[in-house]
Scaffold this motif. Structure first.
Motif: not given
Length: 242
Positions: A71-99
């Protein structure tokens, strides 16, 4: 870890309930996720470059694999969502290669939540609600009950229970003649009576109840601004160690 129920008849007194969250269940990030403008009333977060919020969350999950909810505040979640790690996690789930991570679109809230739950079997719950309260002088205003700098990990969605006891007037033998009694809630008793000269009607509701947090040994708290800061000057001056 504590709450106070104000005594309506004795100013400055109240019933204090300390739920005694365990010190060993408190966590901080390696690098702060954000800074706050007013530490006493954190309303806005300013993200810190270089933080790794997903890794910080996973560290706690790794140590406590029975955690099912975050459980987290929406403001804290936005920091997580906009991080590079979040992008990598979502890309991994869709088998997207990150150049180039900069070319990856920031995932939506629902997309990231789904990817996180799929990867770690943990549900992220967001809090951004306002609660209306009334001060002793009768003024009503809205307040944010959740501390947006805190993230809470739980093994179950049920945090606790409302514990109550019966009132004396619940017994028909102790009810006052001329007073009408009703129970709008299982834990509360409402009474109505009238007076004359002049004609007046009174309504009162009372209860002996308190919210009790249960299973505190399975509740973990993470302070996104609690990382220990290194004194760079002192560290640079210390040449006796590695």
């Amino acid at each position: 870890g504590a709450t106070v129920i104000r005594d309506e008849t004795h100013q400055g007194m109240g019933l204090r309930l300390n739920f005694k969250y365990l010190p060993e269940n408190q966590y901080v990030p390696k690098t702060n996720w954000a800074t706050v403008d007013d530490p006493d009333k954190p309303q806005a977060l300013t993200p810190v470059d270089g933080c790794k919020p997903v890794s910080d969350l996973v560290d706690v999950l790794t140590e406590h694999p029975d955690i099912s909810f975050i459980i987290m505040a929406y403001e804290a979640f936005e920091i997580v969502r906009k991080s590079d790690e979040a992008k990598e996690l979502v890309a991994k789930g869709t088998n997207t290669t990150i150049a180039d991570i900069n070319t990856i679109v920031t995932p939506t809230a629902s997309t990231f939540q789904a990817a996180f739950e799929k990867e770690y079997s943990v549900t992220i719950m967001l809090d951004k609600r306002l609660v209306r309260i009334e001060t002793p002088d009768g003024v009503r205003h809205k307040t944010r009950p959740w501390d947006i700098t805190k993230v809470v990990f739980m093994t179950t969605e049920q945090a606790g229970a409302l514990v109550y006891s019966d009132l004396p007037e619940d017994d028909p033998n102790d009810q006052v003649e001329g007073v009408q009694y009703q129970k709008p809630f299982i834990y509360a008793l409402m009474s109505m009576w009238k007076d004359n000269d002049p004609l007046r009607e009174f309504t009162a509701i009372e209860a002996e109840a308190a919210p009790i947090i249960e299973n505190v040994d399975e509740i973990y708290r993470f302070d996104i601004t609690g990382a220990e800061e290194v004194d760079a000057t002192a560290e640079a001056a210390d040449v006796d160690d590695s």
